[in-house]
Write a protein that holds these residues in place. Structure first.
Motif, PDB file in Angstrom:
ATOM      1  N   PHE A 159       0.823  -1.206   0.000  1.00  0.00           N
ATOM      2  CA  PHE A 159       0.000   0.000   0.000  1.00  0.00           C
ATOM      3  C   PHE A 159       0.861   1.262   0.000  1.00  0.00           C
ATOM      4  N   LEU A 160       2.068   1.175   0.549  1.00  0.00           N
ATOM      5  CA  LEU A 160       2.983   2.308   0.465  1.00  0.00           C
ATOM      6  C   LEU A 160       3.390   2.560  -0.987  1.00  0.00           C
ATOM      7  N   SER A 161       3.719   1.494  -1.720  1.00  0.00           N
ATOM      8  CA  SER A 161       4.067   1.637  -3.137  1.00  0.00           C
ATOM      9  C   SER A 161       2.879   2.139  -3.944  1.00  0.00           C
ATOM     10  N   LEU A 162       1.682   1.633  -3.613  1.00  0.00           N
ATOM     11  CA  LEU A 162       0.480   2.087  -4.312  1.00  0.00           C
ATOM     12  C   LEU A 162       0.223   3.571  -4.054  1.00  0.00           C
ATOM     13  N   ALA A 163       0.371   3.985  -2.797  1.00  0.00           N
ATOM     14  CA  ALA A 163       0.165   5.397  -2.471  1.00  0.00           C
ATOM     15  C   ALA A 163       1.206   6.272  -3.163  1.00  0.00           C
ATOM     16  N   LEU A 164       2.446   5.794  -3.215  1.00  0.00           N
ATOM     17  CA  LEU A 164       3.504   6.556  -3.889  1.00  0.00           C
ATOM     18  C   LEU A 164       3.210   6.685  -5.380  1.00  0.00           C
ATOM     19  N   MET A 165       2.730   5.599  -5.990  1.00  0.00           N
ATOM     20  CA  MET A 165       2.395   5.642  -7.417  1.00  0.00           C
ATOM     21  C   MET A 165       1.280   6.652  -7.678  1.00  0.00           C
ATOM     22  N   VAL A 166       0.234   6.620  -6.869  1.00  0.00           N
ATOM     23  CA  VAL A 166      -0.890   7.550  -7.039  1.00  0.00           C
ATOM     24  C   VAL A 166      -0.431   8.984  -6.819  1.00  0.00           C
ATOM     25  N   TYR A 167       0.390   9.190  -5.797  1.00  0.00           N
ATOM     26  CA  TYR A 167       0.901  10.531  -5.485  1.00  0.00           C
ATOM     27  C   TYR A 167       1.725  11.094  -6.654  1.00  0.00           C
ATOM     28  N   LEU A 168       2.640  10.270  -7.175  1.00  0.00           N
ATOM     29  CA  LEU A 168       3.465  10.718  -8.306  1.00  0.00           C
ATOM     30  C   LEU A 168       2.618  10.922  -9.566  1.00  0.00           C
ATOM     31  N   ALA A 169       1.638  10.044  -9.772  1.00  0.00           N
ATOM     32  CA  ALA A 169       0.796  10.173 -10.962  1.00  0.00           C
ATOM     33  C   ALA A 169       0.051  11.500 -10.960  1.00  0.00           C
ATOM     34  N   PHE A 170      -0.384  11.942  -9.796  1.00  0.00           N
ATOM     35  CA  PHE A 170      -1.086  13.226  -9.717  1.00  0.00           C
ATOM     36  C   PHE A 170      -0.194  14.368 -10.212  1.00  0.00           C
ATOM     37  N   PHE A 171       1.047  14.418  -9.719  1.00  0.00           N
ATOM     38  CA  PHE A 171       1.933  15.512 -10.113  1.00  0.00           C
ATOM     39  C   PHE A 171       2.394  15.385 -11.566  1.00  0.00           C
ATOM     40  N   LEU A 172       2.547  14.154 -12.038  1.00  0.00           N
ATOM     41  CA  LEU A 172       2.917  13.980 -13.443  1.00  0.00           C
ATOM     42  C   LEU A 172       1.766  14.390 -14.362  1.00  0.00           C
ATOM     43  N   LEU A 173       0.539  14.111 -13.947  1.00  0.00           N
ATOM     44  CA  LEU A 173      -0.607  14.569 -14.733  1.00  0.00           C
ATOM     45  C   LEU A 173      -0.702  16.092 -14.722  1.00  0.00           C
ATOM     46  N   ARG A 174      -0.419  16.674 -13.578  1.00  0.00           N
ATOM     47  CA  ARG A 174      -0.545  18.127 -13.462  1.00  0.00           C
ATOM     48  C   ARG A 174       0.611  18.858 -14.134  1.00  0.00           C
ATOM     49  N   ASP A 175       1.840  18.362 -13.953  1.00  0.00           N
ATOM     50  CA  ASP A 175       3.030  19.095 -14.398  1.00  0.00           C
ATOM     51  C   ASP A 175       3.797  18.387 -15.507  1.00  0.00           C
ATOM     52  N   GLY A 176       3.194  17.335 -16.094  1.00  0.00           N
ATOM     53  CA  GLY A 176       3.925  16.540 -17.068  1.00  0.00           C
ATOM     54  C   GLY A 176       4.415  17.326 -18.265  1.00  0.00           C
ATOM     55  N   THR A 177       3.592  18.203 -18.796  1.00  0.00           N
ATOM     56  CA  THR A 177       3.987  18.988 -19.972  1.00  0.00           C
ATOM     57  C   THR A 177       5.173  19.888 -19.663  1.00  0.00           C
ATOM     58  N   ARG A 178       5.152  20.507 -18.489  1.00  0.00           N
ATOM     59  CA  ARG A 178       6.268  21.370 -18.098  1.00  0.00           C
ATOM     60  C   ARG A 178       7.553  20.572 -17.904  1.00  0.00           C
ATOM     61  N   LEU A 179       7.432  19.375 -17.332  1.00  0.00           N
ATOM     62  CA  LEU A 179       8.613  18.546 -17.123  1.00  0.00           C
ATOM     63  C   LEU A 179       9.226  18.116 -18.451  1.00  0.00           C
ATOM     64  N   VAL A 180       8.381  17.768 -19.408  1.00  0.00           N
ATOM     65  CA  VAL A 180       8.886  17.383 -20.737  1.00  0.00           C
ATOM     66  C   VAL A 180       9.600  18.559 -21.397  1.00  0.00           C
ATOM     67  N   ASP A 181       8.998  19.742 -21.324  1.00  0.00           N
ATOM     68  CA  ASP A 181       9.652  20.931 -21.891  1.00  0.00           C
ATOM     69  C   ASP A 181      10.985  21.211 -21.208  1.00  0.00           C
ATOM     70  N   LEU A 182      11.042  21.003 -19.890  1.00  0.00           N
ATOM     71  CA  LEU A 182      12.289  21.219 -19.157  1.00  0.00           C
ATOM     72  C   LEU A 182      13.363  20.235 -19.595  1.00  0.00           C
ATOM     73  N   LEU A 183      12.980  18.967 -19.789  1.00  0.00           N
ATOM     74  CA  LEU A 183      13.947  17.970 -20.249  1.00  0.00           C
ATOM     75  C   LEU A 183      14.419  18.272 -21.663  1.00  0.00           C
ATOM     76  N   ILE A 184      13.515  18.709 -22.514  1.00  0.00           N
ATOM     77  CA  ILE A 184      13.896  19.059 -23.884  1.00  0.00           C
ATOM     78  C   ILE A 184      14.889  20.217 -23.879  1.00  0.00           C
ATOM     79  N   HIS A 185      14.665  21.163 -22.994  1.00  0.00           N
ATOM     80  CA  HIS A 185      15.576  22.305 -22.895  1.00  0.00           C
ATOM     81  C   HIS A 185      16.933  21.893 -22.318  1.00  0.00           C
ATOM     82  N   ALA A 186      16.942  20.880 -21.419  1.00  0.00           N
ATOM     83  CA  ALA A 186      18.183  20.520 -20.717  1.00  0.00           C
ATOM     84  C   ALA A 186      19.043  19.533 -21.502  1.00  0.00           C
TER      85      ALA A 186
END
Length: 369
Positions: A159-186
């Motif tokens: 359940f700790l791994s499940l909670a971590l997956m859900v927690y990370l998925a939320f931020f990746l859904l919210r900020d995924g586009t910005r993270l991709v742009d940041l990686l492309i720039h870097a």
């Protein structure tokens, strides 16, 4: 000179810190990977919600995550718990002697003596095969029991791994586009190449997870249904097993229903054997042969044999995550080589053509002189 030394030292430390960070995240590889997969698979859903709700990233990401939990995560957890319970029941029946795998094989051998004669031509012992299959069945039941016991003991970790997956998925859904742009720039690969590679990464992950899982669910459900209709013991368990083996292209659920059909025929249940065979070939097999190229091969632009080999290799290297990681690595390999051939191969070809023209012009000039 001093500036070059500073740059090299900085780059070396950058690589070292990055490797240290990768090893630091290694224990959480599974939750991180599946959080990324959730973000990529449900990105179209997120876009539709964004169009309806408007620019409210937190709410959109939360609603997308709730949809994912309702459609995928909760049903999988219910299925796994049911599988563990049924697997424990089969293990207890094997231990008590109610189920004897060796006797089933002996019954098939007595009903079809031609099988033993055929195998004898290749110096293959039916007794040895019987012992190996019986040991494999016992070992598989012990594995299920061990996993069930381990699941019970490691419930908190799960359940700790499940909670971590859900927690990370939320931020990746919210900020995924910005993270991709940041990686492309870097990343120093060129923006066009990086966008192509990230698009290929998302495309292959989305197609492989959706395609393979959807095919596995369909084949497992069909197999479990026909086993239940024919009153075969542990229909749910065998349905899940068929779903798992169906992740392997060109092999699939036939590894389960073909031996079951042979056993039914050996025990005199010819009608059930014929029904299972026809259903397996026409319905289950058709689902694999028709849906897999549509959902996996076509979207990933990978040939079937590459999908098969990369899936097998991925499972060997990465375990359960390998059915996605294998085709993903293969697709990125082909994408990198496609970029190389398109850019550097084209440049080399132009240089070669230019050299030939220059040599021709020089030769013609010398002849004219």
């Amino acid at each position: 000179m001093y500036e070059k030394l500073e740059t090299r030292t900085f780059l070396a430390m950058l690589v070292g810190v990055s490797l240290a960070f990768v090893f630091l995240m290694k224990p959480f590889f599974g939750p991180i990977f599946w959080a990324m997969a959730i973000a990529m698979i449900f990105y179209p859903v997120q876009l539709r919600l964004l169009a309806r709700i408007g620019p409210r990233p937190n709410l959109v990401a939360l609603l997308t995550l709730v949809i994912c939990l309702v459609i995928v995560v909760i049903p999988v957890m219910v299925l796994v718990s049911s599988l563990i319970a049924e697997g424990l029941g089969v293990y207890q029946q094997i231990q008590s002697g109610q189920i004897k795998p060796g006797e089933y094989i002996d019954r098939v051998n007595r009903s079809f003596p031609a099988i033993e004669a055929f195998l004898a031509q290749f110096d293959i012992s039916v007794t040895e095969i019987r012992d190996r299959i019986a040991n494999a069945v016992v070992g598989g039941s012990q594995f299920l029991a061990k996993q069930a016991l381990g699941f019970g003991q490691n419930t908190f970790q799960f359940f700790l791994s499940l909670a971590l997956m859900v927690y990370l998925a939320f931020f990746l859904l919210r900020d995924g586009t910005r993270l991709v742009d940041l990686l492309i720039h870097a990343l120093p690969l060129g923006d066009e190449r990086e966008r192509l590679l990230f698009a290929k990464f998302a495309e292959v992950t989305r197609a492989t997870v959706k395609g393979n899982l959807l095919i596995a669910i369909i084949q497992g459900a069909l197999g479990g249904f026909i086993f239940w209709v024919l009153d075969i013991n542990a229909a749910l368990l065998w349905g899940v097993v068929m779903a798992i083996v169906s992740l392997l292209p060109a092999v699939g659920a036939a590894l389960v229903w073909v031996p079951a059909a042979i056993y039914l025929a050996a025990t005199g249940e010819v009608v059930s054997a014929v029904v299972l065979t026809v259903f397996g070939v026409v319905v289950i097999g058709l689902a694999d042969n028709v849906l897999r190229p549509i959902f996996v091969g076509r979207d990933t632009k990978l040939p079937d044999y590459i999908v098969l080999l990369s899936t097998l290799g991925g499972i060997v290297m990465f375990g359960v995550n390998g059915f996605v990681m294998g085709p993903l690595v293969a697709a990125l390999f082909m994408a990198f080589w496609g970029i190389f051939i398109r850019e550097f191969g084209h440049a080399a070809h132009l240089a070669s053509v230019g050299g030939e023209r220059e040599a021709t012009d020089t030769r013609e000039g010398n002849e004219g002189g």
